[in-house]
Motif scaffolding. Structure first.
Motif, PDB file in Angstrom:
ATOM      1  N   ARG A   1      48.844  47.527  30.945  1.00  0.00           N
ATOM      2  CA  ARG A   1      48.439  46.226  30.447  1.00  0.00           C
ATOM      3  C   ARG A   1      49.599  45.603  29.686  1.00  0.00           C
TER       4      ARG A   1
ATOM      5  N   LEU B   1      37.451  46.604  32.200  1.00  0.00           N
ATOM      6  CA  LEU B   1      37.395  45.222  31.723  1.00  0.00           C
ATOM      7  C   LEU B   1      38.015  45.098  30.337  1.00  0.00           C
ATOM      8  N   ASN B   2      38.939  44.166  30.217  1.00  0.00           N
ATOM      9  CA  ASN B   2      39.630  43.883  28.959  1.00  0.00           C
ATOM     10  C   ASN B   2      40.419  45.058  28.398  1.00  0.00           C
TER      11      ASN B   2
ATOM     12  N   GLY C   1      27.683  46.407  36.981  1.00  0.00           N
ATOM     13  CA  GLY C   1      27.945  46.069  35.588  1.00  0.00           C
ATOM     14  C   GLY C   1      26.708  45.557  34.874  1.00  0.00           C
TER      15      GLY C   1
ATOM     16  N   LYS D   1      36.547  38.729  44.314  1.00  0.00           N
ATOM     17  CA  LYS D   1      37.034  38.760  42.934  1.00  0.00           C
ATOM     18  C   LYS D   1      38.062  39.855  42.726  1.00  0.00           C
TER      19      LYS D   1
ATOM     20  N   PHE E   1      40.787  38.770  33.269  1.00  0.00           N
ATOM     21  CA  PHE E   1      39.881  39.863  33.629  1.00  0.00           C
ATOM     22  C   PHE E   1      38.606  39.259  34.180  1.00  0.00           C
ATOM     23  N   GLU E   2      38.085  39.854  35.248  1.00  0.00           N
ATOM     24  CA  GLU E   2      36.832  39.362  35.799  1.00  0.00           C
ATOM     25  C   GLU E   2      35.900  40.530  36.074  1.00  0.00           C
ATOM     26  N   GLU E   3      34.670  40.313  35.752  1.00  0.00           N
ATOM     27  CA  GLU E   3      33.662  41.328  36.046  1.00  0.00           C
ATOM     28  C   GLU E   3      33.443  41.322  37.554  1.00  0.00           C
ATOM     29  N   SER E   4      33.778  42.409  38.237  1.00  0.00           N
ATOM     30  CA  SER E   4      33.665  42.379  39.687  1.00  0.00           C
ATOM     31  C   SER E   4      32.674  43.395  40.221  1.00  0.00           C
ATOM     32  N   SER E   5      32.260  44.304  39.394  1.00  0.00           N
ATOM     33  CA  SER E   5      31.415  45.365  39.899  1.00  0.00           C
ATOM     34  C   SER E   5      29.946  44.961  39.859  1.00  0.00           C
TER      35      SER E   5
ATOM     36  N   PRO F   1      39.572  42.095  39.777  1.00  0.00           N
ATOM     37  CA  PRO F   1      39.154  42.393  38.404  1.00  0.00           C
ATOM     38  C   PRO F   1      40.211  42.065  37.351  1.00  0.00           C
ATOM     39  N   TYR F   2      41.477  42.200  37.707  1.00  0.00           N
ATOM     40  CA  TYR F   2      42.529  41.984  36.709  1.00  0.00           C
ATOM     41  C   TYR F   2      43.686  41.283  37.395  1.00  0.00           C
TER      42      TYR F   2
END
Lengths: 125, 245
Positions: free
Chosen positions: B78, B40-41, B165, B191, B158-162, B193-194
């Protein structure tokens, strides 16, 4: 997991190619399937890109020659990753290129790029 | 487009790996954990570059494994915003043009960021750039699957997908393992994640052959003015063919 610095430094495509080749050569026999997948896919992408024909010395020489044009690190990096072949291409890579560079300078840059990164036929070893 | 990220983690080395050198075992363990995953990020993790420092290894009561705090640098994908990248068209849909780099697929060029004017061709299932001609007509330039395309990165998401988390997701319950795997499956589907949102609405961007052609035409126009018209036509018809030669 703690992120100390998400962008410690930037890497050129060539550097990534080099590291990945090393990893591929010292291949492990067990486990690491994710690493094998991403290494393989990334290598495939990079081997189709211009960085396949580059080496450390050529890139250093190119950057040295580009010094007088006062480009940012990011712009230089993009030029190394994707050597410009036309004025249109330079215009894309460099912000406000019309104001920052004269037409002659643009032509000089194309010449310098040609000199250092002649592409596949000359350097395919 | 690639960067080095400096990360810190405590790595557990199981007893069966004690026959390996510590550094080797740690390298493997880090790669096993991160390779081909999105952090993430930070970006898409590719491979371990080097280890910066190792602290003393410790053992915990009731666990035969050793734990080592390690600072390391990882190669991540990235691209910076406004970078120019080259990829291949994966497919076209009403959402826009999907582009792949081979190792990274989640790049979308929305319809608003295509060359203007563009339309979606239902029968061909492809986006078409209606390139205006001098005589007022237009020339259709198709964006076919598999063609190399140059684009500018305009946004990253970016998305929190797990489900493992931070406890933000309400669906996450410390229940049976079956429940956890099913939520993981759903989250993975819904979702990404990126994601990268890209644009090609500048001259020089878009399918590579568009601009190669134009350059050829320019060159030819410079060399022999008289033949310009014929060449124009041939190039247009051949499209890719001319490029391959």
């Amino acid at each position: 997991m703690e992120i100390v610095n998400p962008c410690f430094s930037v890497l050129s495509n060539f550097e990534v190619l080099e590291s990945l080749k090393n990893i591929k050569d010292t291949k492990k026999k067990y486990g690491l399937r994710n690493l094998a997948t991403i290494t393989y896919e990334t290598l495939q992408y990079l081997e189709e890109s211009p960085c396949k024909h580059q080496n450390r010395d050529v890139i250093c020489a190119f950057i040295k020659d580009m010094q007088p044009y006062k480009l940012t690190t990011n712009e230089l990096l993009m030029m190394v990753n994707d050597p410009p072949s036309s004025a249109l291409h330079i215009q894309l890579l460099i912000e406000d290129s019309e104001e920052r560079l004269t037409e002659d300078q643009v032509n000089e840059i194309i010449e310098i790029t040609k000199k250092h990164f002649p592409g596949p036929p000359a350097e395919s070893s | 487009m690639f960067a080095l990220a400096e990360l810190k983690d405590t790595i557990r080395i199981a007893p069966e790996q004690f026959n390996l050198k510590l550094v080797e075992a740690i390298r493997d363990e880090i790669n096993r954990k991160l390779a081909n995953k999105v952090l993430l990020n930070v970006g898409l993790c590719i491979a371990l570059k080097d280890i910066v420092s190792l602290k003393d290894s410790i053992i915990l009561p009731g666990d035969g494994a050793s734990h080592t705090e390690v600072i390391f640098r990882y190669i991540v994908f990235r691209p910076a915003i406004s970078n120019i990248l080259t990829g291949k068209i994966r497919n076209c849909s009403h959402e826009g043009v999907h582009v792949t780099l081979g190792f990274f697929d989640d790049i979308l060029i929305p319809p608003t960021a295509l060359q203007h004017p563009s339309r979606f061709d239902e029968t061909e299932q492809a986006w078409v750039w209606e390139y205006p001609l001098e005589d007022g007509g237009k020339h259709d330039l198709f964006m076919d699957v598999g063609e190399p395309i140059k684009f500018r990165v305009s946004r990253e998401i970016f998305e929190e997908s797990s489900p493992i988390g931070p406890p933000t997701s309400e669906s996450m319950k410390p229940g049976t393992s079956a429940a956890t795997t099913s939520t993981a499956g759903q989250a993975g589907e819904s979702k990404t994640p990126y994601r990268i949102i890209a644009a090609i609405n500048e001259s020089g961007l878009g399918v590579l052959s568009w601009w190669d052609q134009q350059q050829q035409e320019d060159d030819e126009a410079g060399d022999e003015e008289g033949e310009e018209d014929n060449n124009d036509y041939e190039n247009d018809e051949n499209g890719e063919g001319a490029y391959e030669e």
